[in-house]
Design a protein around this motif. Structure first.
Motif, PDB file in Angstrom:
ATOM      1  N   GLU A 107      31.075  27.468  23.757  1.00 20.07           N
ATOM      2  CA  GLU A 107      31.039  28.856  23.297  1.00 20.07           C
ATOM      3  C   GLU A 107      31.912  29.733  24.182  1.00 20.07           C
ATOM      4  N   HIS A 108      32.641  30.634  23.540  1.00 27.15           N
ATOM      5  CA  HIS A 108      33.435  31.650  24.242  1.00 27.15           C
ATOM      6  C   HIS A 108      32.761  32.992  23.983  1.00 27.15           C
ATOM      7  N   ILE A 109      32.149  33.562  25.017  1.00 24.84           N
ATOM      8  CA  ILE A 109      31.427  34.824  24.898  1.00 24.84           C
ATOM      9  C   ILE A 109      31.543  35.595  26.206  1.00 24.84           C
ATOM     10  N   ARG A 110      31.680  36.902  26.095  1.00 22.35           N
ATOM     11  CA  ARG A 110      31.823  37.751  27.282  1.00 22.35           C
ATOM     12  C   ARG A 110      32.913  37.210  28.208  1.00 22.35           C
ATOM     13  N   SER A 111      33.984  36.682  27.578  1.00 15.98           N
ATOM     14  CA  SER A 111      35.125  36.145  28.321  1.00 15.98           C
ATOM     15  C   SER A 111      34.749  34.955  29.194  1.00 15.98           C
ATOM     16  N   ARG A 112      33.654  34.259  28.873  1.00 17.79           N
ATOM     17  CA  ARG A 112      33.279  33.029  29.549  1.00 17.79           C
ATOM     18  C   ARG A 112      33.476  31.863  28.592  1.00 17.79           C
ATOM     19  N   ILE A 113      33.619  30.689  29.182  1.00 11.24           N
ATOM     20  CA  ILE A 113      33.615  29.461  28.404  1.00 11.24           C
ATOM     21  C   ILE A 113      32.403  28.667  28.856  1.00 11.24           C
ATOM     22  N   ASP A 114      31.397  28.531  28.003  1.00 15.07           N
ATOM     23  CA  ASP A 114      30.159  27.855  28.360  1.00 15.07           C
ATOM     24  C   ASP A 114      29.999  26.584  27.530  1.00 15.07           C
ATOM     25  N   GLU A 115      29.587  25.512  28.182  1.00 12.01           N
ATOM     26  CA  GLU A 115      29.259  24.264  27.496  1.00 12.01           C
ATOM     27  C   GLU A 115      27.743  24.173  27.384  1.00 12.01           C
ATOM     28  N   HIS A 116      27.231  24.011  26.158  1.00  9.32           N
ATOM     29  CA  HIS A 116      25.794  23.977  25.948  1.00  9.32           C
ATOM     30  C   HIS A 116      25.369  22.696  25.245  1.00  9.32           C
ATOM     31  N   TRP A 120      36.033  43.195  40.666  1.00 10.48           N
ATOM     32  CA  TRP A 120      37.414  42.741  40.776  1.00 10.48           C
ATOM     33  C   TRP A 120      37.633  41.449  39.988  1.00 10.48           C
ATOM     34  N   LEU A 121      36.617  40.581  39.955  1.00  8.45           N
ATOM     35  CA  LEU A 121      36.751  39.330  39.220  1.00  8.45           C
ATOM     36  C   LEU A 121      36.663  39.573  37.716  1.00  8.45           C
ATOM     37  N   ARG A 122      35.827  40.504  37.318  1.00 13.47           N
ATOM     38  CA  ARG A 122      35.725  40.852  35.902  1.00 13.47           C
ATOM     39  C   ARG A 122      37.052  41.427  35.398  1.00 13.47           C
ATOM     40  N   ARG A 123      37.683  42.285  36.218  1.00 13.31           N
ATOM     41  CA  ARG A 123      38.970  42.860  35.814  1.00 13.31           C
ATOM     42  C   ARG A 123      40.040  41.780  35.721  1.00 13.31           C
ATOM     43  N   LEU A 124      40.003  40.825  36.626  1.00 16.93           N
ATOM     44  CA  LEU A 124      40.959  39.725  36.606  1.00 16.93           C
ATOM     45  C   LEU A 124      40.820  38.922  35.308  1.00 16.93           C
ATOM     46  N   ARG A 125      39.586  38.599  34.953  1.00 17.39           N
ATOM     47  CA  ARG A 125      39.334  37.841  33.732  1.00 17.39           C
ATOM     48  C   ARG A 125      39.771  38.620  32.496  1.00 17.39           C
ATOM     49  N   GLU A 126      39.517  39.929  32.491  1.00 19.66           N
ATOM     50  CA  GLU A 126      39.903  40.759  31.358  1.00 19.66           C
ATOM     51  C   GLU A 126      41.421  40.831  31.215  1.00 19.66           C
ATOM     52  N   SER A 127      42.139  40.778  32.334  1.00 18.30           N
ATOM     53  CA  SER A 127      43.601  40.763  32.275  1.00 18.30           C
ATOM     54  C   SER A 127      44.091  39.517  31.542  1.00 18.30           C
ATOM     55  N   ARG A 181      35.320  29.950  39.390  1.00 20.98           N
ATOM     56  CA  ARG A 181      34.595  28.781  38.901  1.00 20.98           C
ATOM     57  C   ARG A 181      33.079  28.984  38.973  1.00 20.98           C
ATOM     58  N   GLN A 182      32.618  29.600  40.039  1.00 21.63           N
ATOM     59  CA  GLN A 182      31.180  29.849  40.182  1.00 21.63           C
ATOM     60  C   GLN A 182      30.670  30.799  39.107  1.00 21.63           C
ATOM     61  N   SER A 183      31.476  31.790  38.750  1.00 21.84           N
ATOM     62  CA  SER A 183      31.036  32.814  37.805  1.00 21.84           C
ATOM     63  C   SER A 183      31.214  32.401  36.350  1.00 21.84           C
TER      64      SER A 183
END
Length: 252
Positions: free
Chosen positions: A38-47, A150-157, A187-189
């Motif tokens: 799943e791709h949600i909130r700019s994350r890639i999660d394996e479920h 700062w990490l959220r902004r990086l991901r949004e970029s 990677r942690q986030s």
């Protein structure tokens, strides 16, 4: 079922692609069988089987079902329960999830049994179990540290311009952090490396172009930041199990 809680079981075909979409109300999902990405909130999660997930209202998300398909138990929590959790500091807007555990499995089986019984008391029992699931999720969610700004902004970029020539060094420079620190925190986030995330973001953009346009595959590859058509094809097939051309034929 009670007016406050709506519940259903959904089945998904192997390797099905659920394009980016939103729900107009929040949902809680317990994976009963199978797996998906799943791709949600700019994350890639394996479920996989046993995972419990919260999907906020109006949150854009897409899913790629695994090779064995998937079965999910999905229900909409009462607004009063969500308001209570928000008032007590839960970050439900971040789409938290809980990995498989014995309590989750037991509660899921109890809920299925009540669905099968279906008598006049089943709706009350099911709503009680749903509240237990929501409480388990909220308790763990409190223990998860927030993603730094700062990490959220990086991901949004990356999300805004996936085709850019991103590199760890460039991202670290933009964030004013050491590359090792950026790589570890990312990677942690988000549960994947920066390279994996960039590849997924490019493939996600490509799926939209394959669905909505008649652009040649090479043009799509270059538009999405892939060096050539063969690189694009390999990355796309690794994500979806089919080539870009086959994907386009299947969704039209």
């Amino acid at each position: 079922m009670s007016h406050a809680l709506r519940l259903h079981v959904s089945n998904y075909a192997p390797r099905a692609d659920l394009a980016a979409h939103v729900h107009h109300e929040a949902w809680l999902c317990l994976v009963l069988k199978g797996s998906y990405r799943e791709h949600i909130r700019s994350r890639i999660d394996e479920h996989g089987s046993g995972d419990l997930l919260f999907c906020p209202e109006h949150a854009t998300h897409s899913q790629q079902i695994g090779a064995e398909g998937a079965r999910k138990l999905i229900f909409s929590p009462p607004p009063s329960a969500l308001e209570y959790l928000l008032d007590h500091g839960s970050r439900l807007s971040e789409a938290p999830y809980l990995r498989r555990s014995a309590p989750l499995s037991q509660l899921g089986q109890r809920m299925l049994r009540e669905l099968q019984i279906g008598d006049s008391f089943a709706s009350v029992a099911i709503e009680g179990i749903a509240m237990e699931l929501l409480a388990l999720l909220a308790r763990q969610e409190r223990e998860i540290p927030q993603v730094p700004d700062w990490l959220r902004r990086l991901r949004e970029s990356i999300d805004d311009e996936p085709a850019q020539a991103w590199s760890l060094e460039r991202l670290a420079r933009d964030a004013r952090r050491h590359p090792v620190h950026v790589a570890r925190c990312f990677r942690q986030s988000y549960g994947c490396t920066i390279g994996e995330y960039i590849r997924h973001a490019r493939v996600a953009k490509a799926t939209l172009l394959l669905r909505r346009t008649r652009m040649p595959l090479l043009d799509i590859a270059l538009t999405c930041g892939f060096g050539d058509a063969s690189t694009f094809s390999r990355s796309f097939k690794a994500a979806f199990g089919v080539s870009p051309s086959s994907y386009r034929e299947n969704v039209r």
